[in-house]
Design a protein around this motif. Structure first.
Motif, PDB file in Angstrom:
ATOM      1  N   ASP A 166      29.136   2.521 -33.197  1.00 22.83           N
ATOM      2  CA  ASP A 166      29.805   1.260 -33.514  1.00 22.83           C
ATOM      3  C   ASP A 166      29.052   0.462 -34.563  1.00 22.83           C
ATOM      4  OD1 ASP A 166      32.083   1.469 -31.896  1.00 22.83           O
ATOM      5  OD2 ASP A 166      30.930   0.929 -30.117  1.00 22.83           O
ATOM      6  N   ASP A 199      27.716  -3.937 -33.992  1.00 20.95           N
ATOM      7  CA  ASP A 199      28.671  -4.095 -32.899  1.00 20.95           C
ATOM      8  C   ASP A 199      28.944  -5.572 -32.623  1.00 20.95           C
ATOM      9  OD1 ASP A 199      30.177  -3.944 -30.593  1.00 20.95           O
ATOM     10  OD2 ASP A 199      28.969  -2.348 -29.706  1.00 20.95           O
ATOM     11  N   PHE A 200      30.199  -5.937 -32.772  1.00 16.80           N
ATOM     12  CA  PHE A 200      30.635  -7.322 -32.552  1.00 16.80           C
ATOM     13  C   PHE A 200      30.285  -7.810 -31.144  1.00 16.80           C
ATOM     14  CE2 PHE A 200      34.191  -9.790 -30.694  1.00 16.80           C
ATOM     15  CZ  PHE A 200      34.026 -10.978 -31.388  1.00 16.80           C
ATOM     16  N   LYS A 201      30.285  -6.906 -30.164  1.00 13.36           N
ATOM     17  CA  LYS A 201      30.045  -7.320 -28.778  1.00 13.36           C
ATOM     18  C   LYS A 201      28.675  -7.937 -28.586  1.00 13.36           C
ATOM     19  CE  LYS A 201      30.864  -3.319 -26.832  1.00 13.36           C
ATOM     20  NZ  LYS A 201      31.280  -2.488 -27.969  1.00 13.36           N
ATOM     21  N   TYR A 202      27.702  -7.561 -29.430  1.00  9.13           N
ATOM     22  CA  TYR A 202      26.340  -8.063 -29.273  1.00  9.13           C
ATOM     23  C   TYR A 202      26.014  -9.188 -30.255  1.00  9.13           C
ATOM     24  CZ  TYR A 202      26.022  -3.807 -26.555  1.00  9.13           C
ATOM     25  OH  TYR A 202      26.255  -2.811 -25.635  1.00  9.13           O
ATOM     26  N   ASN A 208      25.691 -12.875 -31.832  1.00 11.20           N
ATOM     27  CA  ASN A 208      25.430 -14.218 -31.310  1.00 11.20           C
ATOM     28  C   ASN A 208      26.365 -15.217 -31.990  1.00 11.20           C
ATOM     29  OD1 ASN A 208      23.204 -13.464 -29.642  1.00 11.20           O
ATOM     30  ND2 ASN A 208      21.920 -13.342 -31.479  1.00 11.20           N
ATOM     31  N   LYS A 239      31.628 -16.493 -32.862  1.00 15.25           N
ATOM     32  CA  LYS A 239      30.984 -15.222 -32.550  1.00 15.25           C
ATOM     33  C   LYS A 239      31.562 -14.136 -33.452  1.00 15.25           C
ATOM     34  CE  LYS A 239      29.957 -11.958 -28.854  1.00 15.25           C
ATOM     35  NZ  LYS A 239      30.099 -11.614 -27.432  1.00 15.25           N
ATOM     36  N   TYR A 268      35.187 -10.317 -37.417  1.00 16.14           N
ATOM     37  CA  TYR A 268      35.297 -10.528 -35.976  1.00 16.14           C
ATOM     38  C   TYR A 268      35.730  -9.280 -35.211  1.00 16.14           C
ATOM     39  CZ  TYR A 268      34.912 -15.395 -37.396  1.00 16.14           C
ATOM     40  OH  TYR A 268      34.467 -16.583 -37.935  1.00 16.14           O
ATOM     41  N   ASN A 269      35.600  -8.121 -35.838  1.00 23.67           N
ATOM     42  CA  ASN A 269      35.930  -6.863 -35.172  1.00 23.67           C
ATOM     43  C   ASN A 269      34.919  -5.794 -35.579  1.00 23.67           C
ATOM     44  OD1 ASN A 269      38.895  -8.175 -35.832  1.00 23.67           O
ATOM     45  ND2 ASN A 269      38.817  -7.246 -33.800  1.00 23.67           N
ATOM     46  N   ASN A 270      34.835  -4.741 -34.778  1.00 23.87           N
ATOM     47  CA  ASN A 270      33.962  -3.625 -35.105  1.00 23.87           C
ATOM     48  C   ASN A 270      34.535  -2.776 -36.225  1.00 23.87           C
ATOM     49  OD1 ASN A 270      32.109  -4.355 -33.190  1.00 23.87           O
ATOM     50  ND2 ASN A 270      32.673  -2.784 -31.705  1.00 23.87           N
TER      51      ASN A 270
END
Length: 257
Positions: free
Chosen positions: A150, A153-156, A158, A164, A243-245
Motif C-alpha cells: 500500500d 498508506d492513508f490509514k496511518y 496523521n 487526515k 485522501y486515498n491509497n
C-alpha cells in the motif's frame, strides 16, 4: 447459466437465446482480455520492467546520472536550501506500481483526457494532474513504506491542517526540515520524491479538519469529490493532500546531508 466446479459455463434455454448470450459472453471476454493485455503492455516503465525482483531498491548513479535521475536530483538540490544528495535509489515495487497505474487509468476516464507526468522540477500549470512531489516519513523507516503493497498508506496518516490525508510538498526544504527520516547513527537523512496523482485539486480552501471536498454541481446529489486538495502552508510552501491509497508512488529514495 450454470458454472461447474471446473469453471466451465453451461448455457440452457432456447437455441436463439443461447446463441445471443454466447455472443455477448465472447465479446465481453475479449474486451476484458484486451484491457488486461493492453494494461500489461503499457503500464510498466522500462526501469521497472528491467528490474528482476518484484520488490527492491535499484542503486542510481549520481555522478553520471540518467536524464530523469539528474532532473530529480536537481529538483531536490534546487529546493532543499543547501542540502547535498549523498545517494539515490529507485523504488522498484511491481505490485504497488500496478495499483498506482490502475488509479491513473481511472483518473484518465474521470477527467476525460490523457495525463502526462510533469517532469521533476517542472513549473506546475493548471491542468497538470500527475506531479513529482516530496514526502518525508518522519520517525518511520523508509523501508516500511516502500516494501509495503500500500506504500504511503492513508490509514496511518496523521491529521494535518487539511484533515487526515497523505501530505506532499512542492519544495524539498519543508520535508527536509520537518519530516525527513534520520539514518540511525549518522547525521544523514532521507525522504521520498513521489509521483502523485493530484488530478483536479481544490485550491484555496481554509485550513480545517476536512475530508475530500465536493465539487460544486447543479445537482448536489451528483457532485463528485475533488481528487486532492492544494493548500499554501503557513510556512510558505505549497502542499498537496490526497485522501486515498495508491494515488502516489514513492519513486526515488534520497539520502542527503
Amino acid at each position: 447459466v450454470r458454472t461447474g466446479a471446473d469453471g466451465k459455463i453451461s448455457l440452457y434455454g432456447l437455441v436463439e437465446n443461447i446463441r445471443l448470450a454466447s455472443s455477448h459472453i465472447d465479446r465481453r471476454a475479449y474486451q476484458i482480455l484486451k484491457l488486461f493485455f493492453d494494461h500489461r503492455r503499457i503500464a510498466m516503465p522500462k526501469w521497472l520492467k528491467d528490474y528482476k525482483p518484484a520488490i527492491g531498491l535499484a542503486n542510481l548513479d549520481i555522478l553520471s546520472p540518467e536524464p530523469d535521475v539528474a532532473k530529480a536530483m536537481q529538483f531536490f538540490e534546487k529546493t532543499s536550501m543547501g542540502k547535498r544528495v549523498v545517494s539515490m535509489k529507485r523504488v522498484c515495487h511491481k505490485y504497488l506500481w500496478d495499483k498506482y497505474w490502475g488509479n491513473k487509468q481511472g483518473l484518465v476516464k474521470k477527467l476525460g483526457r490523457g495525463i502526462d507526468l510533469l517532469e521533476a522540477g517542472g513549473k506546475i500549470k493548471e491542468g497538470d494532474a500527475e506531479l513529482y512531489l516530496f514526502h518525508g516519513t518522519g520517525n518511520t523507516a523508509p523501508e516500511v513504506i516502500w516494501q509495503d503493497e500500500d506504500g504511503l498508506d492513508f490509514k496511518y496518516a496523521n491529521p494535518g491542517l487539511w484533515g487526515k490525508g497523505v501530505y506532499f510538498a512542492e519544495e524539498a526544504w519543508y520535508s527536509c526540515q520537518k519530516f525527513s527520516y534520520q539514518v540511525p547513527g549518522t547525521q544523514r537523512r532521507m525522504l521520498f520524491i513521489c509521483r502523485v496523482l493530484v488530478g483536479d485539486p481544490e485550491e484555496g480552501i481554509e485550513p480545517t479538519v476536512v475530508i475530500k471536498p465536493i465539487k460544486p454541481s447543479m445537482n448536489p446529489k451528483r457532485g463528485r469529490p475533488y481528487d486532492s486538495v492544494k493548500g499554501s502552508h503557513p510556512d510558505g510552501v505549497g502542499v498537496y493532500i490526497v485522501y486515498n491509497n495508491h494515488l502516489s508512488y514513492p519513486e526515488f529514495l534520497v539520502e542527503f546531508e
